[in-house]
Design a protein around this motif. Structure first.
Motif, PDB file in Angstrom:
ATOM      1  N   GLU A 118       0.848  -1.183   0.000  1.00  0.00           N
ATOM      2  CA  GLU A 118       0.000   0.000   0.000  1.00  0.00           C
ATOM      3  C   GLU A 118       0.892   1.245   0.000  1.00  0.00           C
ATOM      4  OE1 GLU A 118      -3.438   2.066   2.776  1.00  0.00           O
ATOM      5  OE2 GLU A 118      -2.966  -0.065   2.992  1.00  0.00           O
ATOM      6  N   ILE A 119       0.723   2.091  -0.985  1.00  0.00           N
ATOM      7  CA  ILE A 119       1.492   3.327  -1.065  1.00  0.00           C
ATOM      8  C   ILE A 119       0.547   4.485  -1.347  1.00  0.00           C
ATOM      9  CG2 ILE A 119       3.583   2.189  -1.887  1.00  0.00           C
ATOM     10  CD1 ILE A 119       2.858   3.287  -4.681  1.00  0.00           C
ATOM     11  N   SER A 120       1.032   5.692  -1.103  1.00  0.00           N
ATOM     12  CA  SER A 120       0.197   6.868  -1.341  1.00  0.00           C
ATOM     13  C   SER A 120      -0.003   7.081  -2.833  1.00  0.00           C
ATOM     14  CB  SER A 120       0.857   8.107  -0.713  1.00  0.00           C
ATOM     15  OG  SER A 120       2.145   8.298  -1.248  1.00  0.00           O
ATOM     16  N   ASP A 121      -1.154   7.661  -3.175  1.00  0.00           N
ATOM     17  CA  ASP A 121      -1.503   7.863  -4.578  1.00  0.00           C
ATOM     18  C   ASP A 121      -0.527   8.780  -5.307  1.00  0.00           C
ATOM     19  OD1 ASP A 121      -3.685   6.197  -4.437  1.00  0.00           O
ATOM     20  OD2 ASP A 121      -5.108   7.807  -3.973  1.00  0.00           O
ATOM     21  N   ASN A 122       0.148   9.668  -4.573  1.00  0.00           N
ATOM     22  CA  ASN A 122       1.031  10.624  -5.253  1.00  0.00           C
ATOM     23  C   ASN A 122       2.280   9.959  -5.830  1.00  0.00           C
ATOM     24  OD1 ASN A 122       2.455  10.213  -2.826  1.00  0.00           O
ATOM     25  ND2 ASN A 122       3.261  12.307  -2.854  1.00  0.00           N
ATOM     26  N   LEU A 123       2.503   8.677  -5.490  1.00  0.00           N
ATOM     27  CA  LEU A 123       3.654   7.967  -6.056  1.00  0.00           C
ATOM     28  C   LEU A 123       3.277   7.164  -7.297  1.00  0.00           C
ATOM     29  CD1 LEU A 123       5.623   6.637  -2.943  1.00  0.00           C
ATOM     30  CD2 LEU A 123       5.932   8.757  -4.228  1.00  0.00           C
ATOM     31  N   LYS A 124       1.997   7.040  -7.553  1.00  0.00           N
ATOM     32  CA  LYS A 124       1.562   6.275  -8.721  1.00  0.00           C
ATOM     33  C   LYS A 124       1.626   7.130  -9.977  1.00  0.00           C
ATOM     34  CE  LYS A 124      -1.368   3.268  -5.938  1.00  0.00           C
ATOM     35  NZ  LYS A 124      -2.727   2.749  -5.671  1.00  0.00           N
ATOM     36  N   GLY A 125       1.762   6.478 -11.134  1.00  0.00           N
ATOM     37  CA  GLY A 125       1.873   7.247 -12.353  1.00  0.00           C
ATOM     38  C   GLY A 125       1.900   6.360 -13.579  1.00  0.00           C
ATOM     39  N   SER A 126       2.572   6.841 -14.619  1.00  0.00           N
ATOM     40  CA  SER A 126       2.687   6.091 -15.869  1.00  0.00           C
ATOM     41  C   SER A 126       4.007   6.460 -16.520  1.00  0.00           C
ATOM     42  CB  SER A 126       1.514   6.442 -16.797  1.00  0.00           C
ATOM     43  OG  SER A 126       1.514   7.833 -17.095  1.00  0.00           O
ATOM     44  N   GLY A 127       4.281   5.854 -17.656  1.00  0.00           N
ATOM     45  CA  GLY A 127       5.527   6.157 -18.341  1.00  0.00           C
ATOM     46  C   GLY A 127       6.685   5.374 -17.764  1.00  0.00           C
ATOM     47  N   GLU A 128       7.851   5.981 -17.742  1.00  0.00           N
ATOM     48  CA  GLU A 128       9.051   5.269 -17.325  1.00  0.00           C
ATOM     49  C   GLU A 128      10.005   6.167 -16.550  1.00  0.00           C
ATOM     50  OE1 GLU A 128      10.654   4.133 -21.140  1.00  0.00           O
ATOM     51  OE2 GLU A 128      11.897   5.943 -21.274  1.00  0.00           O
ATOM     52  N   VAL A 129      11.024   5.538 -15.980  1.00  0.00           N
ATOM     53  CA  VAL A 129      12.147   6.239 -15.379  1.00  0.00           C
ATOM     54  C   VAL A 129      13.395   5.455 -15.764  1.00  0.00           C
ATOM     55  CG1 VAL A 129      11.924   4.998 -13.171  1.00  0.00           C
ATOM     56  CG2 VAL A 129      13.173   7.169 -13.257  1.00  0.00           C
ATOM     57  N   VAL A 130      14.418   6.155 -16.247  1.00  0.00           N
ATOM     58  CA  VAL A 130      15.646   5.510 -16.729  1.00  0.00           C
ATOM     59  C   VAL A 130      16.737   5.662 -15.671  1.00  0.00           C
ATOM     60  CG1 VAL A 130      17.346   5.392 -18.582  1.00  0.00           C
ATOM     61  CG2 VAL A 130      14.981   6.068 -19.095  1.00  0.00           C
ATOM     62  N   ILE A 131      17.326   4.540 -15.286  1.00  0.00           N
ATOM     63  CA  ILE A 131      18.298   4.516 -14.184  1.00  0.00           C
ATOM     64  C   ILE A 131      19.561   3.784 -14.630  1.00  0.00           C
ATOM     65  CG2 ILE A 131      18.671   3.842 -11.774  1.00  0.00           C
ATOM     66  CD1 ILE A 131      15.615   3.671 -11.483  1.00  0.00           C
ATOM     67  N   THR A 132      20.719   4.281 -14.223  1.00  0.00           N
ATOM     68  CA  THR A 132      21.962   3.567 -14.530  1.00  0.00           C
ATOM     69  C   THR A 132      22.141   2.415 -13.550  1.00  0.00           C
ATOM     70  OG1 THR A 132      23.402   4.881 -13.088  1.00  0.00           O
ATOM     71  CG2 THR A 132      23.047   5.704 -15.337  1.00  0.00           C
ATOM     72  N   SER A 133      22.779   1.352 -14.009  1.00  0.00           N
ATOM     73  CA  SER A 133      22.986   0.185 -13.160  1.00  0.00           C
ATOM     74  C   SER A 133      24.370  -0.405 -13.389  1.00  0.00           C
ATOM     75  CB  SER A 133      21.919  -0.876 -13.434  1.00  0.00           C
ATOM     76  OG  SER A 133      22.198  -2.056 -12.713  1.00  0.00           O
ATOM     77  N   GLY A 134      24.902  -1.004 -12.333  1.00  0.00           N
ATOM     78  CA  GLY A 134      26.224  -1.612 -12.420  1.00  0.00           C
ATOM     79  C   GLY A 134      26.210  -3.088 -12.710  1.00  0.00           C
ATOM     80  N   GLY A 135      25.031  -3.702 -12.850  1.00  0.00           N
ATOM     81  CA  GLY A 135      24.956  -5.112 -13.196  1.00  0.00           C
ATOM     82  C   GLY A 135      25.288  -6.047 -12.046  1.00  0.00           C
ATOM     83  N   GLY A 136      25.406  -7.318 -12.354  1.00  0.00           N
ATOM     84  CA  GLY A 136      25.800  -8.343 -11.389  1.00  0.00           C
ATOM     85  C   GLY A 136      24.878  -8.456 -10.188  1.00  0.00           C
ATOM     86  N   THR A 137      25.441  -8.881  -9.053  1.00  0.00           N
ATOM     87  CA  THR A 137      24.646  -9.065  -7.839  1.00  0.00           C
ATOM     88  C   THR A 137      24.141  -7.731  -7.308  1.00  0.00           C
ATOM     89  OG1 THR A 137      26.707  -9.045  -6.566  1.00  0.00           O
ATOM     90  CG2 THR A 137      25.800 -11.190  -7.150  1.00  0.00           C
ATOM     91  N   TRP A 138      24.851  -6.670  -7.646  1.00  0.00           N
ATOM     92  CA  TRP A 138      24.416  -5.318  -7.260  1.00  0.00           C
ATOM     93  C   TRP A 138      23.054  -5.026  -7.887  1.00  0.00           C
ATOM     94  CZ3 TRP A 138      26.003  -1.551  -4.033  1.00  0.00           C
ATOM     95  CH2 TRP A 138      25.562  -0.248  -4.265  1.00  0.00           C
ATOM     96  N   GLU A 139      22.963  -5.267  -9.184  1.00  0.00           N
ATOM     97  CA  GLU A 139      21.702  -5.021  -9.892  1.00  0.00           C
ATOM     98  C   GLU A 139      20.607  -5.969  -9.424  1.00  0.00           C
ATOM     99  OE1 GLU A 139      20.115  -6.144 -14.147  1.00  0.00           O
ATOM    100  OE2 GLU A 139      21.708  -4.633 -14.287  1.00  0.00           O
ATOM    101  N   GLU A 140      20.978  -7.214  -9.149  1.00  0.00           N
ATOM    102  CA  GLU A 140      19.985  -8.182  -8.698  1.00  0.00           C
ATOM    103  C   GLU A 140      19.355  -7.749  -7.377  1.00  0.00           C
ATOM    104  OE1 GLU A 140      18.626 -10.889 -10.167  1.00  0.00           O
ATOM    105  OE2 GLU A 140      19.665 -10.018 -11.894  1.00  0.00           O
ATOM    106  N   ALA A 141      20.171  -7.211  -6.481  1.00  0.00           N
ATOM    107  CA  ALA A 141      19.648  -6.737  -5.197  1.00  0.00           C
ATOM    108  C   ALA A 141      18.720  -5.546  -5.405  1.00  0.00           C
ATOM    109  CB  ALA A 141      20.800  -6.356  -4.272  1.00  0.00           C
ATOM    110  N   GLN A 142      19.111  -4.642  -6.295  1.00  0.00           N
ATOM    111  CA  GLN A 142      18.266  -3.482  -6.583  1.00  0.00           C
ATOM    112  C   GLN A 142      16.963  -3.906  -7.260  1.00  0.00           C
ATOM    113  OE1 GLN A 142      21.150  -1.099  -8.817  1.00  0.00           O
ATOM    114  NE2 GLN A 142      21.194   0.356  -7.124  1.00  0.00           N
ATOM    115  N   LYS A 143      17.067  -4.874  -8.148  1.00  0.00           N
ATOM    116  CA  LYS A 143      15.876  -5.372  -8.840  1.00  0.00           C
ATOM    117  C   LYS A 143      14.872  -5.939  -7.836  1.00  0.00           C
ATOM    118  CE  LYS A 143      14.529  -8.659 -12.495  1.00  0.00           C
ATOM    119  NZ  LYS A 143      13.581  -9.458 -11.710  1.00  0.00           N
ATOM    120  N   LYS A 144      15.387  -6.720  -6.907  1.00  0.00           N
ATOM    121  CA  LYS A 144      14.525  -7.357  -5.917  1.00  0.00           C
ATOM    122  C   LYS A 144      13.903  -6.342  -4.960  1.00  0.00           C
ATOM    123  CE  LYS A 144      14.646 -10.742  -2.141  1.00  0.00           C
ATOM    124  NZ  LYS A 144      15.508 -11.688  -1.361  1.00  0.00           N
TER     125      LYS A 144
END
Length: 366
Positions: free
Chosen positions: A27-53
Motif C-alpha cells: 500500500e502506497i500513497s496515490d502521489n507515487l503512482k503514475g505512468s511512463g518510465e524512469v531511466v536509471i543507470t545500473s552496475g549489473g551483477g549481484t548489485w543489480e539483482e539486489a536493486q531489482k529485488k
C-alpha cells in the motif's frame, strides 16, 4: 569501495522491469503512482539483482511506472547532460563525488514533497541534501589477521593501528588515489589521539606527519578494495584499513580475518536526478518510494549494505543488523565521513582533496 563490483557490462540493450502481475502490491500513497518510465543507470551483477529485488520490481509493480536500466558510465552520462539530452534520469554517485556533479550543474534538486514525514524523519541529515538523497552506507575500519592477533589481543581502533610497539606487524593502507575512500587522513588523526568528534576540519600537517611515521611499517599501499583482505590472508600484512564488505565476504569464505567497528568511518553514496531529466517527476517518485523502510530493509538483506532509513533496521534479522554500517548500535562507534569538508574549495580553486592528493603523492614518492 564496495564489496560488489559495479562495472559489469550489461550490453547495448536496455533492460525494462515491468510490474509482475502475480505479486500483491504494497500500500502506497496515490502521489507515487503514475505512468511512463524512469531511466536509471545500473552496475549489473549481484548489485543489480539486489536493486531489482528491493527497488525496481516493487516500484514498477506498485506505481505502474516502468524502470528502464542502462549501463553505468558517468563520463558518458555527464556528456549527455551537457548536450541537454541526459541518457538517464537517475544515477548513484559516491558521497565525495556529489559536489563535482553539482559544480558541473549536472543534477536537479531533490523534490522532497514526494517523501512522507515518517520517511524523512528516519533518514540521517547527512543523507538528505539539496541535490542528493542517500543510496546506501558502507564503512572502512581496522581489520586484522586473527591468527596473528587472537581474541583479546587484537587492535581495536586507530590508536592501536598506529601503535606498532604493542601491536607489532606489517600494515596496509590505501594509496593516494584512495585516500578519501580509504580514510587515510581521518585514521591518522584518530591514531594520533584526536577525538572522533574533532577530526574535521582535518589538520593535514598533523595527519601526514602521522602517516610518515608509520610509513616504514606499511608493506602495501592498496588501490583495489580486494587488496586489503588479500594482504591479510596471504600474510603480506597483519593489520589493514579495509572495507567492511570485503572483510565479511572473506570471513564468510573461511579466511582468518576480522574487523573492528571502533572509529570506523561511515561512508555513503547518493542517488541524484540528472539535469534536464525527461522523467523528472517519475524520478522523484522512485527516490521517495525506495527510501521507505521496507525497500531499504529488502536491499540490505539482499546485499548486506547499511540502509539509509533507520526504521529499516527494525525489519531486519538481529544477526544481520549487527554487521550493517550505520545500525543503531554500530553508529555509536562510527564517524560520519565529512564529504562537504573534502570538497571545500580554496580561493585558488583547489579542493581539500586536491591539496591532500598532491601531498600524499609527494610523501609516498620519498
Amino acid at each position: 569501495m564496495k564489496a560488489v563490483a559495479k562495472n559489469v557490462v550489461l550490453g547495448a540493450a536496455l533492460l525494462v522491469f515491468a510490474a509482475p502481475p502475480s505479486v500483491q502490491s504494497q500500500e502506497i500513497s496515490d502521489n507515487l503512482k503514475g505512468s511512463g518510465e524512469v531511466v536509471i543507470t545500473s552496475g549489473g551483477g549481484t548489485w543489480e539483482e539486489a536493486q531489482k529485488k528491493a527497488f525496481f520490481d516493487p516500484f514498477a509493480r506498485d506505481t505502474g511506472i516502468k524502470v528502464v536500466l542502462i549501463p553505468e558510465d558517468h563520463a558518458k552520462l555527464l556528456a549527455s547532460v551537457k548536450l541537454g539530452q541526459p541518457e538517464a534520469d537517475i544515477t548513484s554517485v559516491p558521497g565525495g563525488a556529489l559536489a563535482g556533479f553539482v559544480n558541473k550543474d549536472a543534477v536537479e534538486k531533490v523534490d522532497y514533497n514526494y517523501f512522507t514525514r515518517d520517511t524523512l524523519a528516519a533518514i540521517p541529515n547527512q543523507l538528505k541534501t539539496e541535490y542528493g538523497i542517500g543510496a546506501l552506507m558502507y564503512s572502512i575500519g581496522i581489520a586484522f589477521n586473527t591468527t596473528k592477533f587472537p581474541a583479546g589481543k587484537e587492535p581495536k581502533n586507530w590508536v592501536d593501528f598506529y601503535n606498532v610497539k604493542d601491536f607489532p606487524g606489517v600494515r596496509t593502507l590505501p594509496k593516494c588515489e584512495k585516500l578519501v575512500d580509504g580514510g587515510l587522513l581521518e585514521g591518522a588523526l584518530m591514531g594520533d589521539g584526536v577525538p572522533a568528534d574533532r577530526v574535521y576540519p582535518i589538520d593535514m600537517d598533523r595527519a601526514f606527519a602521522k602517516v610518515a611515521q608509520l610509513k616504514p611499517n606499511v608493506g602495501r599501499w592498496w588501490v583495489a578494495g580486494a587488496d586489503a583482505p588479500q594482504s591479510l590472508i596471504s600474510g603480506e600484512a597483519d593489520v589493514a584499513a579495509a572495507y567492511n564488505g570485503r572483510i565479511f565476504g572473506a570471513k564468510k569464505e573461511g579466511a582468518p580475518v576480522e574487523l573492528s567497528w571502533d572509529q570506523s568511518l561511515l561512508q555513503y553514496d547518493y542517488w541524484v536526478i540528472m539535469k534536464g531529466s525527461p522523467n523528472k517527476e517519475n524520478a522523484a517518485k522512485f527516490l521517495a518510494y525506495i527510501s521507505r523502510a521496507k525497500p531499504q530493509a529488502d536491499f540490505a538483506e539482499a546485499i548486506s549494505y547499511g540502509p539509509i532509513n533507520n526504521e529499516a533496521f527494525k525489519l531486519l534479522p538481529k544477526d544481520l543488523v549487527k554487521i550493517l554500517p550505520g545500525s543503531p548500535e554500530l553508529a555509536k562507534k562510527q564517524v560520519f565521513q565529512n564529504y562537504a569538508w573534502w570538497n571545500e574549495t580554496s580561493p585558488s580553486g583547489r579542493t581539500n582533496w586536491d591539496v591532500a592528493l598532491e601531498r600524499c603523492v609527494a610523501l609516498l614518492s620519498q
